[in-house]
Design a protein around this motif. Sequence first.
Motif, short mmCIF file in Angstrom:
data_model
loop_
_atom_site.label_atom_id
_atom_site.label_comp_id
_atom_site.label_asym_id
_atom_site.label_seq_id
_atom_site.Cartn_x
_atom_site.Cartn_y
_atom_site.Cartn_z
N THR A 195 14.76 26.40 55.20
CA THR A 195 14.27 25.82 53.94
C THR A 195 12.76 25.95 53.79
O THR A 195 12.22 25.73 52.72
CB THR A 195 14.64 24.32 53.82
N GLU A 227 15.16 31.78 48.39
CA GLU A 227 16.05 31.84 47.22
C GLU A 227 16.39 33.28 46.86
O GLU A 227 17.53 33.61 46.56
CB GLU A 227 15.42 31.15 46.01
N ASN A 266 14.29 18.70 55.10
CA ASN A 266 13.79 19.14 53.80
C ASN A 266 14.87 18.96 52.71
O ASN A 266 15.31 19.92 52.08
CB ASN A 266 13.38 20.61 53.92
N LYS A 271 14.85 17.83 49.70
CA LYS A 271 14.53 18.23 48.32
C LYS A 271 14.89 19.70 48.09
O LYS A 271 15.51 20.07 47.11
CB LYS A 271 13.03 18.06 48.07
N LYS A 272 14.48 20.53 49.04
CA LYS A 272 14.77 21.96 48.92
C LYS A 272 16.29 22.20 49.00
O LYS A 272 16.84 23.01 48.24
CB LYS A 272 14.05 22.72 50.04
N LYS A 301 17.92 21.48 45.73
CA LYS A 301 17.64 22.55 44.75
C LYS A 301 18.58 23.75 45.01
O LYS A 301 19.14 24.32 44.08
CB LYS A 301 16.17 22.97 44.91
#
Length: 220
Positions: free
Chosen positions: A83, A89, A110, A112-113, A116
């Motif tokens: 991450t 991505e 991590n 949050k990542k 996403k």
Amino acid sequence: MKLSPFLKVDTPTSFRDHPGVHSILFYTDINLCNLNCFQCHNRYFFSKLGNTEFMNYEELSQKLSMAKLLGVELVIVSGGEPTLEPNLEEGLSFVKERGFPIRLDTNGTNPKKLEKLIKNRLIDGIALDVKIPLLDEYTPNQKKRFKRILFSEEEVSDRALLEYTKHVEITINLIMKYSLPFTILRTVEYPLLTGEDKSLISESVKSLPHQFNPFYPVEE
Ligand code: SF4
């Protein structure tokens, strides 16, 4: 040709990395990690290989075509801590566009990542390492042992230990919220973990698929 975020390394396909599923393993930058776990096996493996080059996208494309021919059902992305990889991505999209589901291996720090990536449908599962019991506070003895497990030293702030716990708990909540199909929680049986520690870990993840993996000391 542009470089992908995955290292150039030949790993055999296997049914072991995700039990019962034919998978292939890719690694992001092995040194890009915010932990420094006790005898990190991934770093040891790569220090023996002596190779830290990245595949370019043409090489990645060839590797994925070969994986398709071999009947690979799942791409596993490990690290380092994937991450933290800035071009993750892009690499995941490339793999997904070729029809592979992806499991991402993470230390859980991590969230949050991770959320996403889940929302953008770039991953189909998470392998989370739960390395220590997830408690609100730790005894002095626990602090010493757990800092050695996570950071290979005891001279780390208590805050770093509690931050680890807080983030991994958020990651577990994400795993429960999204229930992705290729998800597994694991704990390495570090020699520093006591029987009580292992019971506490099992207790905190009891509603999820979880396994203990034996610890193999790295040779120096
Ligand atoms: S989180 Fe994984 S890659 Fe990072 S130091 Fe720990 S074992 Fe190694």
